[in-house]
Design a protein around this motif. Sequence first.
Motif, PDB file in Angstrom:
ATOM      1  N   GLY A  82       0.848  -1.191   0.000  1.00 53.67           N
ATOM      2  CA  GLY A  82       0.000   0.000   0.000  1.00 53.67           C
ATOM      3  C   GLY A  82       0.878   1.233   0.000  1.00 53.67           C
ATOM      4  O   GLY A  82       0.898   2.020  -0.936  1.00 53.67           O
ATOM      5  N   LYS A 101      -0.327  -0.423  -4.439  1.00 53.83           N
ATOM      6  CA  LYS A 101      -1.792  -0.457  -4.541  1.00 53.83           C
ATOM      7  C   LYS A 101      -2.320   0.967  -4.615  1.00 53.83           C
ATOM      8  O   LYS A 101      -1.785   1.821  -3.931  1.00 53.83           O
ATOM      9  N   PRO A 102      -3.353   1.268  -5.334  1.00 53.25           N
ATOM     10  CA  PRO A 102      -4.017   0.361  -6.272  1.00 53.25           C
ATOM     11  C   PRO A 102      -3.097   0.013  -7.443  1.00 53.25           C
ATOM     12  O   PRO A 102      -2.373   0.883  -7.906  1.00 53.25           O
ATOM     13  N   ILE A 103      -3.191  -1.214  -7.889  1.00 50.02           N
ATOM     14  CA  ILE A 103      -2.216  -1.719  -8.851  1.00 50.02           C
ATOM     15  C   ILE A 103      -2.498  -1.192 -10.258  1.00 50.02           C
ATOM     16  O   ILE A 103      -3.623  -1.264 -10.749  1.00 50.02           O
ATOM     17  N   GLN A 104      -1.445  -0.671 -10.883  1.00 53.22           N
ATOM     18  CA  GLN A 104      -1.570  -0.240 -12.270  1.00 53.22           C
ATOM     19  C   GLN A 104      -1.178  -1.409 -13.166  1.00 53.22           C
ATOM     20  O   GLN A 104      -0.145  -2.029 -12.955  1.00 53.22           O
TER      21      GLN A 104
END
Lengths: 251, 302
Positions: A82, A101-104
């Motif tokens: 995170g 996170k948030p995952i690209q």
Amino acid sequence: MYKGIIVDDEPKAIKLLQDMLHQYCPEIAITGTANNTDIAFDLISMKNPDILFLDIAMPRESGFDLLERLPKLDFEIIFVTGFDEYALQAIKFCALGYVVKPIQVAELVKAVNNAKRVVSLKDSHLANRQLLKILKEPGNKKNRIGIPIASGIEFMPTEQIVHCEGVKGCTKIFLQNGTSIISSYNLGEFIKLLKDYDFYTPHKSHLVNMDHIQRYHREGIIEMSNNSKVPVSRRRRQAFLDLMRQQELGE
Amino acid sequence: MRKQTEGRSVQYARLPPGAYEFKIFAGDEDGRRSPPLRSIHFTIQKPCWNTWWFYLLVGFVSLAMFYGVVSLRVRAIRRTAREKNRINKKMAELELQALQSQMNPHFVFNALGAIQFFIRNTEIEMADDYLAKFGLLMRLFLESSKNKFIPLADEIRLIQLYIKLEKIRFEDRFDVSYEIDDELVDSYTLIPSLLFQPFVENAINHGLFHKKEKGYLSFAIKEAEEALICIIEDNGIGRERATELKQKSTKNYKSRGTQIVKERLEVLEKMTDLSIAIKTEDCFPGRDEPGTRVIIEIPFLE
């Protein structure tokens, strides 16, 4: 096919990553998932994964603690986190893979491709051990920094780096033994990575190891231990002199 | 001025300052008078308080005293202004830090990660709900950070929202109970802003996070004599073990949330004389997982 394992304390995060890998990196077969480090320990020992997707902040035991316990670290790690500035610094220092996170999607694919490339080299063990050492002793000048070069990653104790020069978005690194290497990282990356190791930026395209400074010439030139000369920009001269004086007093 | 005497002395009281000639005559009963037998010249000086230089001196001294008093006063005013300025600056700094610690990047990015999960999992309603709640919470954080004091009702709303979001993220790994004096909430009681949340965050992220079994969190607001009492309890692993774990995992790890609260309260006390007491203790002393209880006592504001 590459064997992958996901370790994360949040089942939601595991499912999300599994989904994304399935869709964008179908060459990764997830052979197991674990939502605590005890299960993860057994799973990794049994399955011998190629790539481990590892969360850092987990209950009771962090991802790093888990690595510390494992007898063999012969797999590529992609950290999934995170936010953990301190850990990310160490991970980047060892040139290991990570996604935040948030995952690209693009980041994930890049990290996976990188890991796939390195798996075949069979030297992940070294980099992983290196990371654990750095987490224990940040700032130790014997720590080896992972420098991405054309043929892979070169690990170099920071004390052997004399100075670095930014050249067209890449960085030329001058070593103690008189040779030099070129890294695809830009100078800014090295400035950040080496900030705990007594490096100084006397000029916007130069980074010098303070321990390798031989002398300073009044007209704003630093002479390094390998006899190369590095300019000090006009505006930084006073600050640089102050720093040198401070160091002398400190020693 | 003539004086007759039969004795051998004569007295002149209260001669005004000036130059004098003293003459002695001898006379008989018929009033005849001899020529002056002797003449003495003398001068009576003006008294020192009657001289021009004395007036000048007094004038100068009083001017100097006046100047001294004024400059002392000015300096005192400047000093209080500087001190006030310093306290205000410190307060602003701490407020910013408090906001930063509330908008803890770990919380923010994990929340966004959870939303990403709901989207990819096509749980549209959950994603929508989570996103809206998250947005509202961020708004409340920002709003409360702008004011030194906020209504109790607003802070409670913020806390409940925060706990709800953490519960979704932690997949109900803990239960929560509220015990809130409604009368107190309705009565527009003001409390310092950003006060409770850091302690709730600690309870969840350090106390309950590491617990194996399902945990439990309790949040209570009560009225005591002349004060509002907030009690935050958890049955997590306790402060000692939490600190141990933190230090083990990352050496330079610093959670400054509650430290910032304490510093802010100190400054607030200097500014407003409002003294807030915070007590931290184990819920179950001696147990393996002693939990933590935080008691915050806020005297009622005028």
